[in-house]
Design a protein around this motif. Structure first.
Motif, mmCIF file in Angstrom:
data_model
loop_
_atom_site.group_PDB
_atom_site.id
_atom_site.type_symbol
_atom_site.label_atom_id
_atom_site.label_comp_id
_atom_site.label_asym_id
_atom_site.label_seq_id
_atom_site.Cartn_x
_atom_site.Cartn_y
_atom_site.Cartn_z
ATOM 1 N N SER A 195 23.752 -39.098 -2.809
ATOM 2 C CA SER A 195 22.497 -38.774 -3.494
ATOM 3 C C SER A 195 22.222 -37.272 -3.527
ATOM 4 O O SER A 195 22.881 -36.481 -2.855
ATOM 5 C CB SER A 195 21.342 -39.497 -2.788
ATOM 6 O OG SER A 195 21.329 -39.177 -1.410
ATOM 7 N N ASP A 196 21.223 -36.909 -4.346
ATOM 8 C CA ASP A 196 20.779 -35.518 -4.397
ATOM 9 C C ASP A 196 20.214 -35.118 -3.038
ATOM 10 O O ASP A 196 19.766 -35.953 -2.249
ATOM 11 C CB ASP A 196 19.702 -35.342 -5.462
ATOM 12 C CG ASP A 196 20.245 -35.543 -6.871
ATOM 13 O OD1 ASP A 196 21.485 -35.607 -7.021
ATOM 14 O OD2 ASP A 196 19.434 -35.649 -7.802
ATOM 15 N N MET A 197 20.212 -33.801 -2.782
ATOM 16 C CA MET A 197 19.741 -33.323 -1.478
ATOM 17 C C MET A 197 19.235 -31.895 -1.618
ATOM 18 O O MET A 197 19.828 -31.084 -2.338
ATOM 19 C CB MET A 197 20.881 -33.379 -0.459
ATOM 20 C CG MET A 197 20.537 -32.878 0.928
ATOM 21 S SD MET A 197 19.599 -34.050 1.909
ATOM 22 C CE MET A 197 20.764 -35.425 1.991
ATOM 23 N N MET A 198 18.137 -31.594 -0.916
ATOM 24 C CA MET A 198 17.681 -30.212 -0.790
ATOM 25 C C MET A 198 17.478 -29.934 0.690
ATOM 26 O O MET A 198 16.753 -30.667 1.370
ATOM 27 C CB MET A 198 16.384 -29.967 -1.554
ATOM 28 C CG MET A 198 15.928 -28.516 -1.484
ATOM 29 S SD MET A 198 14.459 -28.197 -2.487
ATOM 30 C CE MET A 198 14.219 -26.447 -2.170
ATOM 31 N N ILE A 199 18.129 -28.891 1.196
ATOM 32 C CA ILE A 199 18.113 -28.607 2.623
ATOM 33 C C ILE A 199 18.247 -27.103 2.812
ATOM 34 O O ILE A 199 18.809 -26.421 1.947
ATOM 35 C CB ILE A 199 19.251 -29.376 3.335
ATOM 36 C CG1 ILE A 199 19.129 -29.305 4.849
ATOM 37 C CG2 ILE A 199 20.610 -28.913 2.864
ATOM 38 C CD1 ILE A 199 20.056 -30.288 5.578
ATOM 39 N N SER A 200 17.732 -26.575 3.917
ATOM 40 C CA SER A 200 17.790 -25.126 4.137
ATOM 41 C C SER A 200 18.395 -24.816 5.497
ATOM 42 O O SER A 200 18.252 -25.584 6.452
ATOM 43 C CB SER A 200 16.384 -24.512 4.032
ATOM 44 O OG SER A 200 15.497 -25.109 4.951
ATOM 45 N N PHE A 201 19.069 -23.655 5.568
ATOM 46 C CA PHE A 201 19.766 -23.248 6.786
ATOM 47 C C PHE A 201 19.594 -21.754 7.023
ATOM 48 O O PHE A 201 19.349 -20.976 6.094
ATOM 49 C CB PHE A 201 21.271 -23.534 6.680
ATOM 50 C CG PHE A 201 21.624 -24.990 6.630
ATOM 51 C CD1 PHE A 201 21.737 -25.734 7.794
ATOM 52 C CD2 PHE A 201 21.846 -25.614 5.411
ATOM 53 C CE1 PHE A 201 22.064 -27.075 7.749
ATOM 54 C CE2 PHE A 201 22.166 -26.957 5.367
ATOM 55 C CZ PHE A 201 22.274 -27.687 6.534
ATOM 56 N N ASN A 202 19.779 -21.377 8.276
ATOM 57 C CA ASN A 202 19.968 -19.968 8.603
ATOM 58 C C ASN A 202 21.311 -19.566 7.994
ATOM 59 O O ASN A 202 22.347 -20.134 8.343
ATOM 60 C CB ASN A 202 19.992 -19.793 10.122
ATOM 61 C CG ASN A 202 20.181 -18.352 10.556
ATOM 62 O OD1 ASN A 202 20.876 -17.572 9.913
ATOM 63 N ND2 ASN A 202 19.600 -17.994 11.677
ATOM 64 N N PRO A 203 21.338 -18.609 7.077
ATOM 65 C CA PRO A 203 22.601 -18.287 6.389
ATOM 66 C C PRO A 203 23.712 -17.832 7.334
ATOM 67 O O PRO A 203 24.890 -18.083 7.089
ATOM 68 C CB PRO A 203 22.216 -17.187 5.403
ATOM 69 C CG PRO A 203 20.904 -16.660 5.889
ATOM 70 C CD PRO A 203 20.228 -17.779 6.582
ATOM 71 N N LYS A 204 23.347 -17.179 8.433
ATOM 72 C CA LYS A 204 24.358 -16.703 9.382
ATOM 73 C C LYS A 204 25.147 -17.862 9.977
ATOM 74 O O LYS A 204 26.363 -17.761 10.188
ATOM 75 C CB LYS A 204 23.699 -15.897 10.500
ATOM 76 C CG LYS A 204 24.685 -15.356 11.534
ATOM 77 C CD LYS A 204 23.999 -14.620 12.655
ATOM 78 C CE LYS A 204 25.011 -13.984 13.609
ATOM 79 N NZ LYS A 204 25.969 -14.949 14.185
ATOM 80 N N PHE A 205 24.478 -18.979 10.248
ATOM 81 C CA PHE A 205 25.161 -20.115 10.859
ATOM 82 C C PHE A 205 26.229 -20.692 9.929
ATOM 83 O O PHE A 205 27.277 -21.149 10.378
ATOM 84 C CB PHE A 205 24.155 -21.208 11.231
ATOM 85 C CG PHE A 205 23.205 -20.801 12.335
ATOM 86 C CD1 PHE A 205 23.473 -19.705 13.132
ATOM 87 C CD2 PHE A 205 22.048 -21.519 12.570
ATOM 88 C CE1 PHE A 205 22.606 -19.327 14.146
ATOM 89 C CE2 PHE A 205 21.174 -21.152 13.591
ATOM 90 C CZ PHE A 205 21.453 -20.049 14.380
ATOM 91 N N LEU A 206 25.955 -20.670 8.631
ATOM 92 C CA LEU A 206 26.942 -21.173 7.671
ATOM 93 C C LEU A 206 28.082 -20.182 7.482
ATOM 94 O O LEU A 206 29.254 -20.570 7.457
ATOM 95 C CB LEU A 206 26.265 -21.457 6.326
ATOM 96 C CG LEU A 206 25.228 -22.590 6.298
ATOM 97 C CD1 LEU A 206 24.607 -22.688 4.905
ATOM 98 C CD2 LEU A 206 25.858 -23.924 6.694
ATOM 99 N N ILE A 207 27.743 -18.907 7.376
ATOM 100 C CA ILE A 207 28.780 -17.905 7.096
ATOM 101 C C ILE A 207 29.726 -17.764 8.284
ATOM 102 O O ILE A 207 30.930 -17.524 8.112
ATOM 103 C CB ILE A 207 28.147 -16.555 6.702
ATOM 104 C CG1 ILE A 207 29.105 -15.738 5.828
ATOM 105 C CG2 ILE A 207 27.708 -15.748 7.887
ATOM 106 C CD1 ILE A 207 29.295 -16.278 4.454
ATOM 107 N N ASP A 208 29.222 -17.916 9.506
ATOM 108 C CA ASP A 208 30.082 -17.847 10.685
ATOM 109 C C ASP A 208 31.197 -18.888 10.610
ATOM 110 O O ASP A 208 32.346 -18.628 10.994
ATOM 111 C CB ASP A 208 29.263 -18.077 11.961
ATOM 112 C CG ASP A 208 28.487 -16.845 12.384
ATOM 113 O OD1 ASP A 208 28.757 -15.755 11.853
ATOM 114 O OD2 ASP A 208 27.602 -16.978 13.258
ATOM 115 N N ILE A 209 30.858 -20.073 10.133
ATOM 116 C CA ILE A 209 31.838 -21.160 10.035
ATOM 117 C C ILE A 209 32.815 -20.902 8.888
ATOM 118 O O ILE A 209 34.033 -20.990 9.048
ATOM 119 C CB ILE A 209 31.128 -22.509 9.826
ATOM 120 C CG1 ILE A 209 30.283 -22.849 11.050
ATOM 121 C CG2 ILE A 209 32.137 -23.618 9.544
ATOM 122 C CD1 ILE A 209 29.349 -24.026 10.843
ATOM 123 N N LEU A 210 32.289 -20.569 7.725
ATOM 124 C CA LEU A 210 33.137 -20.383 6.553
ATOM 125 C C LEU A 210 34.160 -19.272 6.755
ATOM 126 O O LEU A 210 35.279 -19.335 6.245
ATOM 127 C CB LEU A 210 32.272 -20.099 5.322
ATOM 128 C CG LEU A 210 31.326 -21.235 4.894
ATOM 129 C CD1 LEU A 210 30.386 -20.763 3.799
ATOM 130 C CD2 LEU A 210 32.121 -22.457 4.428
#
Length: 228
Positions: free
Chosen positions: A176-191
């Motif tokens: 399904s569709d989804m809208m969610i927000s994150f601290n951008p640093k937490f995502l970039i650290d993983i990527l």
């Protein structure tokens, strides 16, 4: 390299300043976590080594990762004692004290296989997009990045005092569709530490953690969202 970013050296809780090295037969599991995310790597060993579980200081591992060549065929020998761990590679030997601990967090209970939405996305495109978004965040500001998942694209947006950004990235979506927000640093650290060209991200709801993992579960990352 793929887990140590989740260590918190300044944390008063000693468990969060180290990484768990858990050997079960021919498998090595390395776990790091702070209060907002979990990083896990599962590695196949060449032989069966029995069962061991130790907690290694994050500072020691960060130093080791700086001097490891990291070649695909390079071997690292790891030795355990009751109080120390020894790493031997090339012409280098590194010895570190272990963190005294009887119980580490049971991360298996924190990880779920249930999800409502799964996306497959190009890692570089997502990382570059988040990098551009962070240019609009002043140091010390805690503005989240919003992910809006619809049909065949994910919209990434951010709104700060400096300005706003809204970009779309093509995805393959299941659910399904989804809208969610994150601290951008937490995502970039993983990527930044992933070697794969594409990544799979699993979502349950806007208030639950997302999971980034491959089909073999050789890596698993858990990130808490920013709840508005």
């Amino acid at each position: 390299r793929q887990t140590s970013f989740a260590i918190n050296d300044a944390e008063k809780n000693k468990l969060l300043t180290g990484e768990l090295f858990e050997v079960n037969g021919s498998k090595l599991k390395v776990v790091a976590l702070d209060k907002f995310r979990i990083a896990i790597r599962n590695i196949e060993l060449k032989e069966n080594y029995g069962n061991y579980k130790v907690l290694v200081p994050g500072k020691s591992l960060n130093e080791i990762s700086k001097i490891l060549n990291g070649g695909v065929d390079d071997d690292v020998n790891i030795y355990f004692t009751s109080n120390h761990i020894l790493f031997e590679f090339d012409d280098t030997i590194v010895v570190s004290r272990l963190i005294e601990s009887t119980n580490f967090f049971d991360t298996d209970k924190m990880i779920s296989n249930d999800y409502k939405t799964r996306i497959t996305i190009n890692k570089k495109e997502m990382a570059d997009c988040i990098d551009r978004a962070t240019l609009l965040i002043k140091e010390g500001d805690k503005k989240p990045v919003f992910l809006t998942i619809k049909d065949t694209e994910m919209e990434l947006s951010i709104n700060t005092f400096i300005g706003s950004m809204d970009e779309s990235i093509p995805i393959v979506r299941e659910g399904s569709d989804m809208m969610i927000s994150f601290n951008p640093k937490f995502l970039i650290d993983i990527l930044r530490v992933l070697d794969s060209e594409e990544v799979n991200i699993y979502f349950t709801n806007p208030k639950a953690p997302c999971f980034i993992r491959d089909d073999e579960n050789s890596y698993i990352y858990v990130v808490l969202p920013v709840v508005q």
